[in-house]
Design a protein around this motif. Structure first.
Motif, PDB file in Angstrom:
ATOM      1  N   ALA A 152       0.816  -1.217   0.000  1.00  0.00           N
ATOM      2  CA  ALA A 152       0.000   0.000   0.000  1.00  0.00           C
ATOM      3  C   ALA A 152       0.851   1.269   0.000  1.00  0.00           C
ATOM      4  CB  ALA A 152      -0.940  -0.005   1.200  1.00  0.00           C
ATOM      5  N   ASP A 153       2.126   1.158   0.349  1.00  0.00           N
ATOM      6  CA  ASP A 153       3.028   2.308   0.294  1.00  0.00           C
ATOM      7  C   ASP A 153       3.474   2.621  -1.127  1.00  0.00           C
ATOM      8  OD1 ASP A 153       2.900   2.596   3.038  1.00  0.00           O
ATOM      9  OD2 ASP A 153       4.682   1.361   3.409  1.00  0.00           O
ATOM     10  N   PHE A 154       3.132   1.735  -2.063  1.00  0.00           N
ATOM     11  CA  PHE A 154       3.596   1.903  -3.449  1.00  0.00           C
ATOM     12  C   PHE A 154       2.426   1.991  -4.427  1.00  0.00           C
ATOM     13  CE2 PHE A 154       6.869  -0.275  -1.039  1.00  0.00           C
ATOM     14  CZ  PHE A 154       8.008   0.448  -1.366  1.00  0.00           C
ATOM     15  N   THR A 155       1.300   2.478  -3.944  1.00  0.00           N
ATOM     16  CA  THR A 155       0.135   2.605  -4.819  1.00  0.00           C
ATOM     17  C   THR A 155       0.315   3.768  -5.791  1.00  0.00           C
ATOM     18  OG1 THR A 155      -0.952   3.981  -3.165  1.00  0.00           O
ATOM     19  CG2 THR A 155      -1.459   1.618  -3.136  1.00  0.00           C
ATOM     20  N   GLN A 156      -0.460   3.727  -6.871  1.00  0.00           N
ATOM     21  CA  GLN A 156      -0.478   4.793  -7.865  1.00  0.00           C
ATOM     22  C   GLN A 156      -1.761   5.602  -7.690  1.00  0.00           C
ATOM     23  OE1 GLN A 156       2.213   5.063  -9.901  1.00  0.00           O
ATOM     24  NE2 GLN A 156       3.062   3.247  -8.873  1.00  0.00           N
ATOM     25  N   ALA A 157      -1.660   6.912  -7.911  1.00  0.00           N
ATOM     26  CA  ALA A 157      -2.853   7.760  -7.822  1.00  0.00           C
ATOM     27  C   ALA A 157      -3.851   7.336  -8.887  1.00  0.00           C
ATOM     28  CB  ALA A 157      -2.462   9.222  -8.020  1.00  0.00           C
ATOM     29  N   ASP A 158      -5.124   7.293  -8.488  1.00  0.00           N
ATOM     30  CA  ASP A 158      -6.180   6.871  -9.397  1.00  0.00           C
ATOM     31  C   ASP A 158      -7.387   7.772  -9.177  1.00  0.00           C
ATOM     32  OD1 ASP A 158      -7.351   5.403 -11.356  1.00  0.00           O
ATOM     33  OD2 ASP A 158      -7.761   3.632 -10.139  1.00  0.00           O
ATOM     34  N   ALA A 159      -8.269   7.804 -10.156  1.00  0.00           N
ATOM     35  CA  ALA A 159      -9.465   8.636 -10.021  1.00  0.00           C
ATOM     36  C   ALA A 159     -10.256   8.205  -8.795  1.00  0.00           C
ATOM     37  CB  ALA A 159     -10.322   8.513 -11.282  1.00  0.00           C
ATOM     38  N   GLY A 160     -10.422   9.113  -7.852  1.00  0.00           N
ATOM     39  CA  GLY A 160     -11.210   8.823  -6.662  1.00  0.00           C
ATOM     40  C   GLY A 160     -10.465   8.039  -5.602  1.00  0.00           C
ATOM     41  N   GLY A 161      -9.175   7.831  -5.764  1.00  0.00           N
ATOM     42  CA  GLY A 161      -8.446   7.079  -4.742  1.00  0.00           C
ATOM     43  C   GLY A 161      -7.074   6.651  -5.206  1.00  0.00           C
ATOM     44  N   GLU A 162      -6.715   5.407  -4.883  1.00  0.00           N
ATOM     45  CA  GLU A 162      -5.404   4.866  -5.234  1.00  0.00           C
ATOM     46  C   GLU A 162      -5.581   3.511  -5.898  1.00  0.00           C
ATOM     47  OE1 GLU A 162      -2.593   5.207  -1.794  1.00  0.00           O
ATOM     48  OE2 GLU A 162      -4.351   6.027  -0.787  1.00  0.00           O
ATOM     49  N   ARG A 163      -4.549   3.106  -6.623  1.00  0.00           N
ATOM     50  CA  ARG A 163      -4.604   1.813  -7.322  1.00  0.00           C
ATOM     51  C   ARG A 163      -3.352   1.010  -6.985  1.00  0.00           C
ATOM     52  NH1 ARG A 163      -2.478   0.387 -12.122  1.00  0.00           N
ATOM     53  NH2 ARG A 163      -2.061   2.586 -12.603  1.00  0.00           N
ATOM     54  N   LEU A 164      -3.560  -0.246  -6.648  1.00  0.00           N
ATOM     55  CA  LEU A 164      -2.456  -1.159  -6.356  1.00  0.00           C
ATOM     56  C   LEU A 164      -2.233  -2.008  -7.598  1.00  0.00           C
ATOM     57  CD1 LEU A 164      -0.503  -2.116  -4.151  1.00  0.00           C
ATOM     58  CD2 LEU A 164      -2.231  -3.765  -3.436  1.00  0.00           C
ATOM     59  N   ASP A 165      -1.067  -1.825  -8.249  1.00  0.00           N
ATOM     60  CA  ASP A 165      -0.856  -2.556  -9.501  1.00  0.00           C
ATOM     61  C   ASP A 165       0.026  -3.787  -9.282  1.00  0.00           C
ATOM     62  OD1 ASP A 165       1.862  -1.779  -9.517  1.00  0.00           O
ATOM     63  OD2 ASP A 165       1.405   0.035 -10.639  1.00  0.00           O
ATOM     64  N   GLU A 166       0.028  -4.637 -10.287  1.00  0.00           N
ATOM     65  CA  GLU A 166       0.722  -5.929 -10.184  1.00  0.00           C
ATOM     66  C   GLU A 166       2.225  -5.759 -10.040  1.00  0.00           C
ATOM     67  OE1 GLU A 166       1.313  -9.927 -12.917  1.00  0.00           O
ATOM     68  OE2 GLU A 166      -0.623  -8.880 -12.965  1.00  0.00           O
ATOM     69  N   ASP A 167       2.803  -4.798 -10.776  1.00  0.00           N
ATOM     70  CA  ASP A 167       4.257  -4.610 -10.715  1.00  0.00           C
ATOM     71  C   ASP A 167       4.712  -4.234  -9.308  1.00  0.00           C
ATOM     72  OD1 ASP A 167       4.470  -5.209 -13.372  1.00  0.00           O
ATOM     73  OD2 ASP A 167       4.496  -3.118 -14.049  1.00  0.00           O
ATOM     74  N   SER A 168       3.947  -3.352  -8.660  1.00  0.00           N
ATOM     75  CA  SER A 168       4.315  -2.939  -7.298  1.00  0.00           C
ATOM     76  C   SER A 168       4.247  -4.107  -6.330  1.00  0.00           C
ATOM     77  CB  SER A 168       3.385  -1.820  -6.821  1.00  0.00           C
ATOM     78  OG  SER A 168       3.515  -0.683  -7.637  1.00  0.00           O
ATOM     79  N   VAL A 169       3.192  -4.920  -6.483  1.00  0.00           N
ATOM     80  CA  VAL A 169       3.032  -6.079  -5.598  1.00  0.00           C
ATOM     81  C   VAL A 169       4.174  -7.069  -5.794  1.00  0.00           C
ATOM     82  CG1 VAL A 169       1.617  -8.121  -5.202  1.00  0.00           C
ATOM     83  CG2 VAL A 169       0.552  -5.877  -5.312  1.00  0.00           C
ATOM     84  N   ARG A 170       4.517  -7.332  -7.042  1.00  0.00           N
ATOM     85  CA  ARG A 170       5.607  -8.287  -7.301  1.00  0.00           C
ATOM     86  C   ARG A 170       6.935  -7.763  -6.785  1.00  0.00           C
ATOM     87  NH1 ARG A 170       4.053 -12.609  -9.964  1.00  0.00           N
ATOM     88  NH2 ARG A 170       2.251 -12.546 -11.377  1.00  0.00           N
ATOM     89  N   GLU A 171       7.122  -6.451  -6.846  1.00  0.00           N
ATOM     90  CA  GLU A 171       8.354  -5.871  -6.319  1.00  0.00           C
ATOM     91  C   GLU A 171       8.423  -6.016  -4.801  1.00  0.00           C
ATOM     92  OE1 GLU A 171      10.763  -1.608  -6.429  1.00  0.00           O
ATOM     93  OE2 GLU A 171       9.079  -1.985  -7.785  1.00  0.00           O
ATOM     94  N   VAL A 172       7.291  -5.859  -4.134  1.00  0.00           N
ATOM     95  CA  VAL A 172       7.246  -6.014  -2.679  1.00  0.00           C
ATOM     96  C   VAL A 172       7.544  -7.454  -2.287  1.00  0.00           C
ATOM     97  CG1 VAL A 172       5.688  -6.039  -0.696  1.00  0.00           C
ATOM     98  CG2 VAL A 172       5.726  -4.073  -2.224  1.00  0.00           C
TER      99      VAL A 172
END
Length: 443
Positions: free
Chosen positions: A218-238
């Motif tokens: 959740a510390d590596f989310t991307q800004a998204d319309a109305g909130g944040e988005r957790l993408d696959e690349d960030s999760v795999r990096e974690v």
């Protein structure tokens, strides 16, 4: 002024701690124990809690269950970790329980990692569990049959908790993302199902680990319309290249070795490779695998494929010469060979039969013609007399029962019974042929 307000403290608490269920209605998993009509559900509903040991892997809800049971039973919950607690701590818990009993309050003692208590600590605890002063809830990741005294074990019911299924972990993760009060709901983090499945699989059945991974991701989310988005690349990096590690002194270590052995014995090379990879990637010693393969070569393959044992020894040597990466392939080579090879436990059975026979007949004497005769005295006593040198005999075989090498005073046994599999079929034919030579020589 207090620099750390209660809300600030709550924000600093790990996500897994904040989301710990307060009741069985919030509890996820372990339906066999907490489902309708199941044992722990009945305890909660009746408020009558008995001593128990909760046995299961990390992150499956052992501590949470203890808290829910204590709340349902209206009891004081005393928490101790067996890693930190000594006899003094146990005595203090007992004294507090006596004081509580005088106020008509029951005490539940929750002992985390109960398998770490030594014998004297367990003995100090036993009479108070036996008298009912303390209701014991022990939590352990290790088999209590081996780690808990039988006397204490007999006074506590053992409940086995399982790793959480992927669907259970997905429910845990979705709850964390939607819960606005205790979870991450205020951040409106969007995560596709595929991304959550990556987290769930990486957690290996451990809810605490799943929430820890989510909190970091959740510390590596991307800004998204109305909130944040957790993408696959960030999760795999974690997640990185994390391997599901295990305690090398625990059950998982030996369970994986057992799975390797039984997969090879069952002629399943793919399963054998799977468990080997899990074992080694989890931190297991590859030499423990090759030692097990060496035993398999004689115990389960035997003379059905006489090449098996030298091949394993060569793989062992290759590993020591080449190191982990290249040497690991040599161990895999040997494991596949053993799994595909024909199987025979005839040598194993023969050896055990011979050992059993000797225990029952320990005092038989070696026949005189087989005895060593290095001195004139021994020769004068007849040692070695009548021995027939096999290479001077027809077919290099001293035929006949008079030279069967068996002690005279005990009945002859046939320990080795070759099978029809692999090279042993040829051994069976050779032994049958030699028996026919014996019969011809004696007739």
């Amino acid at each position: 002024m207090d620099l750390f307000s209660s809300s600030a403290q709550a924000d600093n608490e790990p996500l897994a701690y904040r989301l710990r269920p307060r009741s069985l209605d919030d509890y996820i998993g372990q339906e066999a124990l907490v489902g309708p009509g199941k044992p722990l559900r009945r305890m909660v509903e009746s408020g009558s809690v008995r001593s128990m040991i909760l046995w299961g892997p990390p992150g499956v809800g052992k501590t949470t269950l203890a808290e829910i049971l204590a709340e349902a039973g209206g009891a004081r919950l005393v928490r101790l970790s067996a890693v930190m607690a000594g006899v003094k701590d146990l005595r203090e818990a007992v004294e507090q329980a006596r004081g509580a009993l005088a106020r008509q309050e029951r005490t539940i003692l929750f002992l985390d990692e109960i398998h770490r208590l030594n014998k004297s600590q367990q003995d100090a605890l036993l009479p108070h569990v036996e008298s009912g002063l303390l209701t014991l809830i022990g939590a352990t990741t290790e088999n209590p049959s081996f780690e808990v005294n039988s006397a204490l074990l007999s006074r506590a019911r053992v409940y086995v908790l399982k790793k959480l299924a992927e669907d259970d972990l997905l429910r845990v993760l979705r709850r964390a993302l939607s819960d606005e009060r205790r979870g991450l709901g205020e951040r409106r983090i969007q995560a596709e199902e595929a991304v959550l499945k990556i987290l769930a699989r990486a957690a290996g059945g451990d809810a605490r680990r799943a929430l820890g991974l989510l909190e970091t991701a959740a510390d590596f989310t991307q800004a998204d319309a109305g909130g944040e988005r957790l993408d696959e690349d960030s999760v795999r990096e974690v997640i990185g290249h994390q391997a599901a590690r295990f305690d090398k002194s625990g059950d998982a270590y030996y369970d994986l070795l057992s799975a390797i052995h039984k997969s090879v014995r069952s002629s399943r090379p793919d399963a054998a490779l799977l468990y080997m990879a899990r074992f080694i990637e989890g931190g297991g010693d590859p030499l423990d695998v090759v030692r097990r393969l060496t035993a398999i070569a004689s115990e389960d393959v035997g003379n059905a494929d006489p090449r098996a044992l030298p091949l394993v020894i060569s793989a062992w040597d290759a590993f020591l010469r080449l190191g982990d990466y290249e040497g690991g392939r040599a161990i895999a080579h040997a494991a596949v060979h053993l799994a595909v090879a024909p199987k025979s436990n005839a040598v194993e059975k023969a050896w055990k039969g011979a050992q059993r026979f000797v225990k029952e007949n320990p005092d038989f004497e070696v026949p005189v013609y087989l005895r060593n005769a290095p001195t004139k005295l021994m020769k004068s006593l007849g040692h070695g007399e009548g021995y027939r040198y096999a290479h001077n005999e027809p077919n290099a075989y001293p035929a006949g029962q008079r030279h069967n090498c068996w002690p005279e005073e005990v009945p002859e046994q046939a320990f080795y019974q070759p099978t029809e599999y692999g090279q042993e079929r040829r051994y069976k034919e050779l032994l049958a042929w030699r028996r026919s030579l014996d019969e011809g020589a004696d007739s």
